[in-house]
Design an enzyme around this catalytic site. Structure first.
Site, short mmCIF file in Angstrom:
data_model
loop_
_atom_site.label_atom_id
_atom_site.label_comp_id
_atom_site.label_asym_id
_atom_site.label_seq_id
_atom_site.Cartn_x
_atom_site.Cartn_y
_atom_site.Cartn_z
N GLU A 21 34.15 39.75 66.35
CA GLU A 21 32.77 39.30 66.04
C GLU A 21 32.39 39.56 64.59
OE1 GLU A 21 29.72 41.19 68.40
OE2 GLU A 21 30.70 40.76 70.29
N ALA A 22 33.33 39.92 63.73
CA ALA A 22 33.04 40.34 62.34
C ALA A 22 32.36 41.69 62.27
CB ALA A 22 32.22 39.29 61.59
#
Lengths: 343, 343
Positions: free
Chosen positions: A310-311
């Site tokens: 998800e970064a």
């Protein structure tokens, strides 16, 4: 959420041509950053990697002082045919559910982007049409891969001054393991990890799936873009495209975890300097990430035992980068502050 | 800047009594944090140390959800008679010059406190009256040490919900090395490092100074508070006092670098659980810091090659803690988001 299909790249070869000549860092802005750093009220080097980060940012943004006014977090989501092999602890529908969660603001990356001041864009890539099971056939057709590269490339907003790119895709650590093995060699077992948390039987199925893929696709994997097409996924190709676009637009990149780094690594295999504008934001608890970073010669900024994707790890690194920029731009010099230098 | 002299502790023994009974964490708020963590939309454990941090904060603040509304950074400054031994790369007047720089907002810690939302208080401790040269005599009288402990204790604002404590004091890595050797054993050479950046000759002088101090004070160093008085400094004693006060007021602490950790370690030698409310914000480039953290059984959050002091490493760790709190309090649960769990 973007669903547009830009058509920058009609084929993988058009993409390949687009990264033939990569801009480098600006030595004059890097020099300006180094000069200022040497004048700040601290012993030389006492801020450690914060100093390197400020110089890196100035060099690749090609301006001094550098800025962090419009950091952009792109999270690409895709579904994977290989989940049919029982490679994930979660069902495939979780990808779409998590995209809804991103949209509603309920995921980890939403909170981290708010905490560290990044704009978040979530881009779902044909979730209702998973890639082919790469143990049986190439994950994507050439056209599908080119579209995904294009979507990633176009997703980089023109005004972004930093990119963090992440992913969501049930099954995609299996894809990343196969891609890493294709790009850097090594056996399936060396690149496969527990991902979201598969049990021992799941781990054996993951390893077997990667093993099958390496055998099925064989020598075709020697070309990095062909490896991306055959064992990657849409969200991985989009990250490859976004990181390439960032290079062309002088936007420094913080890489996230194993999947995002494997996707970006395609660029490094196409050109040894292809990731020079990137830093590794963190090293994941997924052990293959450390292995991959060693292959890339990258030293991660953080090591917090994270393994979410998800970064999220890159977003935390943005938090550190904010400290690096704040000290670089805000501190007084020895002469301004009237502080004596070394004796 | 505070110059008041509170008189909580008339003697070291009064301080010693004040830390006889240390409050522990609240197991019910820790449980509430663990329960919430398990429901958030991520695989169990996928946020790694962020999850531990949120639980630690809830346990020691004794409330759930925990808060970071009023984090307080205390930077204590002191001068050291041992600089006469040529142990620092900078002249002693830099301590006062840097205090002026803190006041004017020009130092690294000013920028980091702004970036991560901490209030900064700088407390200069009789800079015009350095401690005695501890190679010749005890650094402080009992009264001087008790006053410094008191000032640190009183500096913890009643409304603070997190403490980060740092220091500024030319010569104080020499003091910290002597204190660490006194607390944990080992030779001078094992604890002495380059500090702000002494050359080889300076390093030999530092080592000789610590060696002399260990010989001069001998068995008297076996008592941790007496060690603090004999080879510590006012800013170190103030940190000891502030970290002790935090324990009594349920305020979790992020420790900074080698000097601040050595000062806090006095509490751990007085009571093995004395630093249970603290985490190590980072590990410094000063190699003795890693050694000290190993003795304390602490795993640092960050490793960024910093060696500035001023609470700068702890302030960066506060930046990470903000991400931990944001995810813990802001994320949706699986049921709220309609996301499927493990298969």
């Amino acid at each position: 959420m973007t669903t547009a299909r830009p058509t920058e790249f009609r084929s993988l070869d058009v993409f390949r041509q687009s990264i033939q000549e990569l801009p480098g860092p600006d030595s004059s802005t890097a020099h300006a950053a180094r000069t200022r750093d040497a004048q700040l009220t601290k012993p030389p080097g006492a801020l450690g990697r914060l100093e390197e980060l400020a110089i890196w940012l100035a060099a690749w943004q090609r301006r001094h002082p550098p800025t962090l006014e419009r950091p952009l977090a792109l999270v690409f989501a895709g579904n994977h045919g290989v989940v049919a092999q029982g490679v994930s602890a979660y069902p495939g529908e979780v990808t779409a559910q998590m995209v809804a969660n991103f949209k509603a603001g309920g995921a980890a990356i939403n909170q981290l982007c708010t905490a560290y001041g990044a704009r978040l864009e979530v881009i779902a890539l044909e979730l209702d049409r998973p890639t082919a099971d790469f143990t049986q056939a190439p994950a994507m057709s050439e056209s599908e891969c080119a579209v995904a590269l294009s979507i990633g490339w176009s997703a980089l907003a023109p005004d972004a001054d930093l990119l963090i790119a992440g992913e969501m895709g049930i099954g995609n650590t299996t894809s990343a393991a196969a891609l890493a093995a294709a790009l850097f060699g090594g056996t399936a077992a060396e690149w496969v990890g527990r991902g979201t948390g598969v049990d021992d039987a799941g781990l054996r199925r993951k390893t077997a799936a990667v093993d099958s893929a390496l055998k099925l696709h064989g020598a075709a994997l020697a070309d990095p873009l062909e490896a991306l097409r055959r064992v990657g996924g849409r969200e991985l190709a989009a990250i490859t495209g976004a990181v390439a676009a960032a290079r062309h637009r002088h936007v420094p990149v913080i890489l996230d975890g194993f999947v995002a780094t494997a996707a970006a690594a395609v660029l490094q295999r196409l050109d040894r300097a292809g990731l020079d504008h990137c830093i590794a934001g963190h090293v994941s608890a997924e052990l293959s990430h450390a292995r991959l970073l060693r292959h890339l010669g990258m030293r991660p900024l953080l090591d917090l035992g994270m393994r979410l994707g998800e970064a999220s790890g890159a977003a935390l690194a943005l938090g550190i980068l904010r400290g690096a920029l704040a000290t670089h731009t805000g501190m007084a010099s020895f002469s301004e502050a009237g502080v004596s230098g070394k004796t």
